[in-house]
Design an enzyme around this catalytic site. Structure first.
Site, PDB file in Angstrom:
ATOM      1  N   ASN A  13      11.450   4.034  43.417  1.00 34.59           N
ATOM      2  CA  ASN A  13      12.501   3.972  42.379  1.00 34.59           C
ATOM      3  C   ASN A  13      13.765   3.563  43.134  1.00 34.59           C
ATOM      4  O   ASN A  13      14.209   4.278  44.021  1.00 34.59           O
ATOM      5  CB  ASN A  13      12.629   5.347  41.759  1.00 34.59           C
ATOM      6  N   ASN A  63      22.020   2.850  34.593  1.00 34.61           N
ATOM      7  CA  ASN A  63      20.832   1.991  34.595  1.00 34.61           C
ATOM      8  C   ASN A  63      21.259   0.567  34.916  1.00 34.61           C
ATOM      9  O   ASN A  63      22.413   0.192  34.679  1.00 34.61           O
ATOM     10  CB  ASN A  63      20.161   2.005  33.215  1.00 34.61           C
ATOM     11  N   CYS A  72      19.213  11.502  36.819  1.00 35.35           N
ATOM     12  CA  CYS A  72      18.258  10.640  37.514  1.00 35.35           C
ATOM     13  C   CYS A  72      17.620  11.481  38.620  1.00 35.35           C
ATOM     14  O   CYS A  72      18.285  11.807  39.604  1.00 35.35           O
ATOM     15  CB  CYS A  72      18.969   9.421  38.108  1.00 35.35           C
ATOM     16  N   GLY A  73      16.366  11.847  38.416  1.00 36.28           N
ATOM     17  CA  GLY A  73      15.735  12.814  39.317  1.00 36.28           C
ATOM     18  C   GLY A  73      15.539  12.289  40.728  1.00 36.28           C
ATOM     19  O   GLY A  73      15.961  12.925  41.696  1.00 36.28           O
ATOM     20  N   ASN A  74      14.964  11.118  40.858  1.00 33.79           N
ATOM     21  CA  ASN A  74      14.754  10.565  42.206  1.00 33.79           C
ATOM     22  C   ASN A  74      16.100  10.298  42.877  1.00 33.79           C
ATOM     23  O   ASN A  74      16.282  10.549  44.067  1.00 33.79           O
ATOM     24  CB  ASN A  74      13.952   9.260  42.139  1.00 33.79           C
ATOM     25  N   ASN A 158      18.488  13.810  30.213  1.00 35.60           N
ATOM     26  CA  ASN A 158      18.265  12.495  29.606  1.00 35.60           C
ATOM     27  C   ASN A 158      17.002  12.609  28.742  1.00 35.60           C
ATOM     28  O   ASN A 158      16.171  13.471  28.960  1.00 35.60           O
ATOM     29  CB  ASN A 158      18.137  11.409  30.678  1.00 35.60           C
ATOM     30  N   ASN A 192      13.270   7.554  27.420  1.00 38.87           N
ATOM     31  CA  ASN A 192      12.363   7.190  28.517  1.00 38.87           C
ATOM     32  C   ASN A 192      10.945   7.532  28.046  1.00 38.87           C
ATOM     33  O   ASN A 192      10.735   8.621  27.474  1.00 38.87           O
ATOM     34  CB  ASN A 192      12.704   8.002  29.775  1.00 38.87           C
ATOM     35  N   GLU A 210      11.029   3.261  31.707  1.00 42.65           N
ATOM     36  CA  GLU A 210      12.332   3.916  31.681  1.00 42.65           C
ATOM     37  C   GLU A 210      13.299   3.250  30.699  1.00 42.65           C
ATOM     38  O   GLU A 210      13.381   2.014  30.622  1.00 42.65           O
ATOM     39  CB  GLU A 210      12.984   3.883  33.070  1.00 42.65           C
ATOM     40  N   ARG A 211      14.050   4.076  29.988  1.00 40.58           N
ATOM     41  CA  ARG A 211      15.164   3.554  29.177  1.00 40.58           C
ATOM     42  C   ARG A 211      16.083   2.765  30.112  1.00 40.58           C
ATOM     43  O   ARG A 211      16.463   3.257  31.161  1.00 40.58           O
ATOM     44  CB  ARG A 211      15.922   4.732  28.565  1.00 40.58           C
TER      45      ARG A 211
HETATM   46  N1  LIG Z   1      16.289   5.534  33.010  1.00 42.11           N
HETATM   47  C1  LIG Z   1      16.789   6.907  32.930  1.00 42.11           C
HETATM   48  C2  LIG Z   1      17.720   7.211  34.121  1.00 42.11           C
HETATM   49  C3  LIG Z   1      16.984   7.216  35.455  1.00 42.11           C
HETATM   50  C4  LIG Z   1      15.807   8.138  35.461  1.00 42.11           C
HETATM   51  C5  LIG Z   1      14.838   7.981  36.628  1.00 42.11           C
HETATM   52  N2  LIG Z   1      15.097   6.891  37.524  1.00 42.11           N
HETATM   53  C6  LIG Z   1      14.682   9.286  37.368  1.00 42.11           C
HETATM   54  O1  LIG Z   1      14.324   9.276  38.558  1.00 42.11           O
HETATM   55  O2  LIG Z   1      14.859  10.343  36.712  1.00 42.11           O
HETATM   56  C7  LIG Z   1      17.560   7.096  31.629  1.00 42.11           C
HETATM   57  O3  LIG Z   1      18.014   6.103  31.061  1.00 42.11           O
HETATM   58  O4  LIG Z   1      17.700   8.253  31.198  1.00 42.11           O
END
Ligand SMILES: N[C@H](CCC[C@H](N)C(=O)O)C(=O)O
Length: 274
Positions: A13, A63, A72-74, A158, A192, A210-211
């Site tokens: 990611n 994003n 965003c967890g990662n 999210n 998402n 992913e959104r």
């Molecule tokens: N696309 C997600 C944000 C990043 C989430 C993802 N990259 C993670 O690691 O949680 C959203 O629009 O809520």
């Protein structure tokens, strides 16, 4: 000469991280998209001066399509690692739009983060109408595959919808159904879209559309949401190894305080200039 950034990833990611402690960074959606043209990423992350006692910094996420998001967890693992390295600490707490998060070292370039409690009420996901978030009724136009019935809905700061699979989620389904559902009217803030195959009580295969970023190699908040959704339906226990395209995460939905704990690797790839 633009400002420096760090290129990082968490299980593939992709992140561009900007240190904004000394110099403000408040990019417009066009600037967010322009950085993606320059250095492709899934999420752009900024680390700003703390706005609250007990937090080492305030962290923002965008994003690559330009909109700012609350979690965003990662990326949280990547930021926690950077802050621990900078502070020579083994633990750190920082604030985000989605709330206070804390991280600690769990090995070399491995970080454990407390993502807080999942938000499980329909209006917290949010959904456009009241529903039981354990299994929502979602009609997806032309697609009427049985596996798309009654997915779970969870917010980790999210919005996430999680479909329960009985086989490997193939590209056609993840891209086809994911892109349709991302902007479905039932999700006023978008969503998402996770496709989770509970392979055992403690193992889930997961792919996430992913959104605002599409099919990524890993989604940390998606992994948290999928574990919670599966556990609520009795498909798994409260702790599982999540098999993402980019590798494995360990997620635990802790009994004691209801917090979701995520452990996994991060990688610092290179430094560049915007
Ligand atoms: N696309 C997600 C944000 C990043 C989430 C993802 N990259 C993670 O690691 O949680 C959203 O629009 O809520």
């Amino acid at each position: 000469m633009g400002r420096p950034f760090l290129k990082m990833n968490g299980l593939g990611n992709q992140f561009v991280v900007v240190q904004a402690q000394d110099e403000p960074f408040d990019p417009s959606p066009d600037e967010v998209r322009a950085i993606n043209d320059h250095t492709p990423y899934d999420q752009l992350i900024s680390i700003e001066p703390s706005r609250s006692p007990g937090a080492a910094a305030f962290v923002r996420f965008w994003n690559n399509t330009g909109e700012e998001v609350g979690a965003c967890g990662n990326g949280t693992r990547a930021v926690a690692w950077l802050l621990m390295e900078a502070g020579r600490n083994d633990a750190v707490t920082f604030a985000t739009e989605g709330g206070l998060l804390s991280g600690e070292r769990a090995g070399d370039h491995v970080v454990r983060v407390d993502m807080g409690e999942p938000r499980l009420r329909w209006d917290q996901v949010p959904l456009a109408e009241e529903m039981d978030t354990r299994g929502i009724e979602l009609q997806i136009g032309p697609i009427d595959a049985p596996i798309l019935h009654t997915p779970g809905a969870v917010s980790m700061g999210n919005p996430h919808v999680v479909f329960f699979m009985d086989r490997e989620p193939d590209d056609a389904l993840v891209r086809g159904a994911g892109s349709l559902i991302e902007h479905h009217p039932l999700f006023p803030e978008g969503v998402n879209v996770g496709f989770a195959w509970p392979k055992a009580q403690d193992r889930i295969r997961l792919r996430v559309w992913e959104r605002g970023a599409g099919l990524t190699k890993a989604c940390g908040t998606g992994a948290c949401a999928a574990l919670v959704a599966c556990a609520r339906r009795g498909l798994t226990g409260r702790r599982a190894t999540m098999e993402l395209d980019g590798g494995e995460l360990t997620i635990e939905w802790r009994e004691s305080d209801g917090h979701v704990i995520m452990t996994g690797p991060i990688e610092l790839e290179f430094t560049g200039r915007l």
